[in-house]
Design a protein around this motif. Structure first.
Motif, PDB file in Angstrom:
ATOM      1  N   LEU C 127       0.821  -1.208   0.000  1.00 53.68           N
ATOM      2  CA  LEU C 127       0.000   0.000   0.000  1.00 53.68           C
ATOM      3  C   LEU C 127       0.856   1.259   0.000  1.00 53.68           C
ATOM      4  O   LEU C 127       0.543   2.231  -0.681  1.00 53.68           O
ATOM      5  N   VAL C 128       1.906   1.228   0.775  1.00 55.19           N
ATOM      6  CA  VAL C 128       2.782   2.392   0.816  1.00 55.19           C
ATOM      7  C   VAL C 128       3.314   2.697  -0.578  1.00 55.19           C
ATOM      8  O   VAL C 128       3.257   3.826  -1.066  1.00 55.19           O
ATOM      9  N   ASP C 129       3.797   1.663  -1.220  1.00 54.42           N
ATOM     10  CA  ASP C 129       4.355   1.879  -2.555  1.00 54.42           C
ATOM     11  C   ASP C 129       3.315   2.402  -3.523  1.00 54.42           C
ATOM     12  O   ASP C 129       3.565   3.301  -4.307  1.00 54.42           O
ATOM     13  N   GLU C 130       2.137   1.796  -3.442  1.00 57.53           N
ATOM     14  CA  GLU C 130       1.144   2.081  -4.458  1.00 57.53           C
ATOM     15  C   GLU C 130       0.439   3.412  -4.240  1.00 57.53           C
ATOM     16  O   GLU C 130       0.139   4.135  -5.186  1.00 57.53           O
ATOM     17  N   PHE C 131       0.178   3.713  -2.969  1.00 53.23           N
ATOM     18  CA  PHE C 131      -0.670   4.873  -2.705  1.00 53.23           C
ATOM     19  C   PHE C 131       0.056   6.052  -2.064  1.00 53.23           C
ATOM     20  O   PHE C 131      -0.111   7.194  -2.456  1.00 53.23           O
ATOM     21  N   VAL C 132       0.847   5.736  -1.038  1.00 51.11           N
ATOM     22  CA  VAL C 132       1.401   6.827  -0.253  1.00 51.11           C
ATOM     23  C   VAL C 132       2.559   7.520  -0.975  1.00 51.11           C
ATOM     24  O   VAL C 132       2.649   8.737  -1.020  1.00 51.11           O
ATOM     25  N   ARG C 133       3.427   6.709  -1.563  1.00 54.25           N
ATOM     26  CA  ARG C 133       4.625   7.287  -2.155  1.00 54.25           C
ATOM     27  C   ARG C 133       4.316   8.345  -3.230  1.00 54.25           C
ATOM     28  O   ARG C 133       4.882   9.457  -3.195  1.00 54.25           O
ATOM     29  N   PRO C 134       3.415   8.051  -4.157  1.00 54.71           N
ATOM     30  CA  PRO C 134       3.133   9.078  -5.180  1.00 54.71           C
ATOM     31  C   PRO C 134       2.576  10.364  -4.576  1.00 54.71           C
ATOM     32  O   PRO C 134       2.977  11.465  -4.971  1.00 54.71           O
ATOM     33  N   THR C 135       1.688  10.213  -3.609  1.00 54.10           N
ATOM     34  CA  THR C 135       1.135  11.390  -2.954  1.00 54.10           C
ATOM     35  C   THR C 135       2.237  12.221  -2.311  1.00 54.10           C
ATOM     36  O   THR C 135       2.270  13.452  -2.454  1.00 54.10           O
ATOM     37  N   ALA C 136       3.132  11.546  -1.628  1.00 55.26           N
ATOM     38  CA  ALA C 136       4.217  12.265  -0.975  1.00 55.26           C
ATOM     39  C   ALA C 136       5.088  12.983  -1.991  1.00 55.26           C
ATOM     40  O   ALA C 136       5.544  14.108  -1.769  1.00 55.26           O
ATOM     41  N   GLY C 137       5.284  12.330  -3.141  1.00 57.49           N
ATOM     42  CA  GLY C 137       6.110  12.937  -4.174  1.00 57.49           C
ATOM     43  C   GLY C 137       5.539  14.278  -4.649  1.00 57.49           C
ATOM     44  O   GLY C 137       6.270  15.262  -4.822  1.00 57.49           O
ATOM     45  N   VAL C 138       4.241  14.297  -4.851  1.00 56.94           N
ATOM     46  CA  VAL C 138       3.578  15.531  -5.285  1.00 56.94           C
ATOM     47  C   VAL C 138       3.837  16.646  -4.281  1.00 56.94           C
ATOM     48  O   VAL C 138       4.240  17.765  -4.652  1.00 56.94           O
ATOM     49  N   LEU C 139       3.604  16.339  -3.023  1.00 58.45           N
ATOM     50  CA  LEU C 139       3.760  17.366  -1.989  1.00 58.45           C
ATOM     51  C   LEU C 139       5.209  17.831  -1.891  1.00 58.45           C
ATOM     52  O   LEU C 139       5.491  19.024  -1.696  1.00 58.45           O
ATOM     53  N   PHE C 140       6.121  16.880  -2.041  1.00 59.93           N
ATOM     54  CA  PHE C 140       7.539  17.215  -1.924  1.00 59.93           C
ATOM     55  C   PHE C 140       7.915  18.318  -2.916  1.00 59.93           C
ATOM     56  O   PHE C 140       8.613  19.285  -2.582  1.00 59.93           O
ATOM     57  N   GLU C 141       7.420  18.187  -4.135  1.00 60.12           N
ATOM     58  CA  GLU C 141       7.771  19.171  -5.163  1.00 60.12           C
ATOM     59  C   GLU C 141       7.155  20.541  -4.869  1.00 60.12           C
ATOM     60  O   GLU C 141       7.787  21.587  -5.074  1.00 60.12           O
ATOM     61  N   ILE C 142       5.921  20.516  -4.412  1.00 62.61           N
ATOM     62  CA  ILE C 142       5.274  21.792  -4.078  1.00 62.61           C
ATOM     63  C   ILE C 142       6.080  22.517  -3.009  1.00 62.61           C
ATOM     64  O   ILE C 142       6.374  23.715  -3.113  1.00 62.61           O
ATOM     65  N   ILE C 143       6.454  21.792  -1.988  1.00 62.57           N
ATOM     66  CA  ILE C 143       7.175  22.413  -0.881  1.00 62.57           C
ATOM     67  C   ILE C 143       8.551  22.905  -1.328  1.00 62.57           C
ATOM     68  O   ILE C 143       9.020  23.957  -0.931  1.00 62.57           O
ATOM     69  N   ARG C 144       9.166  22.126  -2.190  1.00 56.36           N
ATOM     70  CA  ARG C 144      10.472  22.543  -2.695  1.00 56.36           C
ATOM     71  C   ARG C 144      10.381  23.947  -3.335  1.00 56.36           C
ATOM     72  O   ARG C 144      11.227  24.814  -3.090  1.00 56.36           O
ATOM     73  N   GLN C 145       9.322  24.140  -4.096  1.00 54.73           N
ATOM     74  CA  GLN C 145       9.173  25.450  -4.740  1.00 54.73           C
ATOM     75  C   GLN C 145       8.903  26.551  -3.716  1.00 54.73           C
ATOM     76  O   GLN C 145       9.401  27.662  -3.838  1.00 54.73           O
ATOM     77  N   ILE C 146       8.102  26.214  -2.718  1.00 64.74           N
ATOM     78  CA  ILE C 146       7.759  27.241  -1.733  1.00 64.74           C
ATOM     79  C   ILE C 146       8.973  27.621  -0.896  1.00 64.74           C
ATOM     80  O   ILE C 146       9.195  28.793  -0.584  1.00 64.74           O
ATOM     81  N   LEU C 147       9.769  26.645  -0.543  1.00 63.94           N
ATOM     82  CA  LEU C 147      10.921  26.933   0.317  1.00 63.94           C
ATOM     83  C   LEU C 147      12.050  27.632  -0.440  1.00 63.94           C
ATOM     84  O   LEU C 147      12.930  28.247   0.170  1.00 63.94           O
ATOM     85  N   GLY C 148      12.043  27.499  -1.732  1.00 65.74           N
ATOM     86  CA  GLY C 148      13.054  28.182  -2.525  1.00 65.74           C
ATOM     87  C   GLY C 148      14.323  27.364  -2.683  1.00 65.74           C
ATOM     88  O   GLY C 148      14.480  26.280  -2.109  1.00 65.74           O
ATOM     89  N   PRO C 149      15.234  27.889  -3.455  1.00 61.32           N
ATOM     90  CA  PRO C 149      16.402  27.110  -3.885  1.00 61.32           C
ATOM     91  C   PRO C 149      17.387  26.801  -2.764  1.00 61.32           C
ATOM     92  O   PRO C 149      18.210  25.890  -2.897  1.00 61.32           O
ATOM     93  N   ARG C 150      17.317  27.520  -1.681  1.00 61.33           N
ATOM     94  CA  ARG C 150      18.300  27.270  -0.638  1.00 61.33           C
ATOM     95  C   ARG C 150      17.945  26.084   0.261  1.00 61.33           C
ATOM     96  O   ARG C 150      18.757  25.673   1.091  1.00 61.33           O
ATOM     97  N   ALA C 151      16.729  25.549   0.113  1.00 62.35           N
ATOM     98  CA  ALA C 151      16.276  24.484   1.030  1.00 62.35           C
ATOM     99  C   ALA C 151      16.926  23.147   0.682  1.00 62.35           C
ATOM    100  O   ALA C 151      16.975  22.751  -0.494  1.00 62.35           O
ATOM    101  N   SER C 152      17.454  22.490   1.683  1.00 62.56           N
ATOM    102  CA  SER C 152      17.990  21.137   1.478  1.00 62.56           C
ATOM    103  C   SER C 152      16.829  20.135   1.454  1.00 62.56           C
ATOM    104  O   SER C 152      15.702  20.456   1.823  1.00 62.56           O
ATOM    105  N   GLU C 153      17.154  18.912   1.048  1.00 65.89           N
ATOM    106  CA  GLU C 153      16.126  17.859   1.060  1.00 65.89           C
ATOM    107  C   GLU C 153      15.593  17.647   2.471  1.00 65.89           C
ATOM    108  O   GLU C 153      14.422  17.353   2.676  1.00 65.89           O
TER     109      GLU C 153
END
Lengths: 229, 229, 229, 229
Positions: C127-153
């Motif tokens: 379930l994690v692989d199928e459902f959770v991981r893609p959702t997390a990926g989407v959010l990760f990218e959004i946050i990356r943009q909001i935090l700006g280029p200086r933010a580490s992973e």
DNA sequence: AATGAATGAGCCTTCATTCAT
DNA sequence: GATGAATGAAGGCTCATTCAT
């Protein structure tokens, strides 16, 4: 004669002997055994860890009791003939296989034994090593002496199986020959009668084998010359 | 060699032979049989009316096939000795009991037979009448002739059981003596070898019995006079 | 709103959702599920192979339904700000976690989800692989943009967990804050209100983080010279 | 570091913590607990009156220990800013939720806590009153001060849940984000790092909320005139 | 204070069978 | 003729608990 156990363990074992003999391992149910034993249905698991454990312990206990009760050899006086040893062996073996509860027509022990022989469960392995192998060893030596020095191991094996087969058949095929009215194993003194017959029959058989062995060798020895005729 | 059936009925029977022989009646499950047969789980009920019906039909079919395949008597030329008839009988009986599928080490038929003898199901009744009784009758007459006129019916029965017991034991106790390394029933020609042995052993045995009968009678006749000593 | 299934399979799944959510996997019993579903007790084994199989299939079906029903992203017009994308994401996620059956106060899906998170069964892996991981990926990218280029992973991960944690807490800890009278999730419009709050709170939080990142870098850049003051 | 108890009672409690955390209340068995504790199977009933009693006492003892060990407030010097109080609170709360046995990777206490939050047993009621409510009260007041006088109780509740949610999520969802490789809670110093992040993130979030509150009020005050733009 | 033995209730699962198609 | 779905009964086993010691 079997003393009725009063401990829960003992009562379960008694009941299990009856049910397993009548129904076989898969046919028997733990519930039925516990009902007969008058114990709770969980008691089997508590005392024996499960149906298999009960079966294993029952077989062991049964074999142990019956083998102790009827020996197939003893400290014979020096010089006892192999024929006399054989007679003793046969009576012991038949008693083991035909022994039955006093007053009951159901020979539960031999029935169970017969089942194990026709369809050995994993339980069998240890039993063969512990009980059957030593018994077979005793008989093997007796027969070796009777057949004489010319007999090969294979000859001895054949005769051994012939003798044992007769005895087992009485224990196992009872339902068959009872139906055919050949024999009633409930007559008093029947075991002794059968022992006499099997002994005599087998001694005759082995005498025939021995004679044949010796003739064969003699014939071979004369090969090239004239046969005796 | 057993022709693989293509009809649903036939496939079920084949599979049932295997499973019943291995697991016994209660141990076998309809599902397992149908899986092996590659048929639907309802097919057993459809074709045989249920598990019992299948078992009954299987036994019948198995016995029928095997008894036809290996006769224990035939139209002997006039004057054939009872000893020769016995030899033929023994080979036939052993073939019936030891017959096995070509290429497979599992003698499913005799296994099933052995089970029925150790724990006869209700199915047994008709089978005994139809198959076993006639066979026994043939042997009874042969033995009567071999033992001579002084033998009682009981004497004959004893010898009959001795002979049959040897043969059955090979079929039933295979798991035991295989474990004990007494005999390997998979060797080619083993059935013929066993037949020779059983015949010779039994003839020797019966000769012993006959001699004893005659001596006993003779002794009785001389009672009052001197024994032979 | 959940359409009541009419097939046996569907009825079992519906009932299982209710019972598993209320009792947990070990606490739930097949009997109770079948009673509620109005089916035979053997039907679970027939359709799902057992209790575990039913649980697995239920989780899968539940996740699948709920993830389809409430997306967390869509085809945004070009140039949509990450803040707007975040708002959409948060509302979608909260709907997934707080969604409940019409008319019933028991949010069986989120309850079950919460259980799996607190004590993940083997079922979880797929379930994690199928459902959770893609959702997390989407959010990760959004946050990356909001935090700006200086933010580490790592910075992104922290903020992601902060955001997701808020949403999950509403779904999981309901029994707690209901008891404490903090919030009543049954009010109409509550999900939208919470979504607004979480979005605003998190944007504020991330703004703080971003400011801090930039200051830190700026400070480092000026190290040795005077700070801005 | 947990001192190993030597009394039977203590050994049972230790074992129960492990098993209940791993298996949940229904999944855990009294037998397993007693085996691990090395005590008799009847000892649980003797000492705790039953499985439920043991669970209740265990939770109480666990909460009590952990709440004493990590306070969330203390006698601050007069004039301490609410931001500093918040930082202290967050570190205390995270320690409570993430605390784990020395040397063991399994945070049995927080696992158990998480379970209770996802599926509160009847035991929960008293615990909420005794432990959670006072903690929440402390935080409520801190947030009230940070949000300023315009914040409604509802605003405060929202922020409180936002903050608490972040902390709980670390304790509960560990299996998830461990699988997703977002964070490794076993790193040394991780709790302090998380505390710093949560504090900063939440202060930023609340600042955003506060600004919004003030703007809203200002806008209302200026209604009819121009907004600030 | 503590325990081994025993128990009743209930668990999940499997069984042979039936029935509508 | 043959089958997939469904079922009631029964299977072995485990559970938390009790009781006499």
């Amino acid at each position: 004669m079997e003393a009725k156990k009063t401990s829960t363990r003992g009562k379960i074992l008694d009941a299990a002997g009856e049910i397993f003999a009548r129904e076989g391992f898969s046919g028997a149910t733990v519930r039925e055994i516990c009902d007969l034993a008058g114990t709770n249905i969980a008691s089997v698991n508590y005392h024996f860890g499960g149906k298999v454990g009960l079966y294993r312990e029952l077989c062991h206990s049964l074999f142990s009791t019956i083998f102790d009760q009827f020996p197939v050899t003893r400290d014979f006086p020096k010089g006892t003939s192999p024929e006399d040893r054989l007679a003793f062996f046969v009576e012991g073996l038949l008693n083991r296989l035909l022994e039955q509860q006093a007053g009951e027509g159901i020979p539960k022990k031999s029935q169970l034994l017969a089942r194990e022989l026709a369809a050995p469960s994993p339980v069998m392995d240890s039993l063969v090593d512990e009980f059957v192998r030593p018994t077979a060893g005793v008989l093997f030596e007796i027969i070796r002496q009777i057949l004489g020095p010319r007999a090969s191991e294979r000859d001895i094996s054949h005769c051994l199986l012939s003798l044992v087969g007769q005895c087992f058949y009485y224990g196992m095929a009872r339902p068959i020959f009872t139906r055919l009215n050949f024999l009633d194993l409930n007559e008093p003194g029947i075991v002794e009668e059968l022992a006499r017959h099997v002994t005599r029959f087998s001694l005759g058989g082995m005498a025939g084998i021995r004679r044949n062995l010796e003739n064969t060798v003699a014939a071979k020895a004369c090969s090239g010359g004239k046969g005796i005729g």
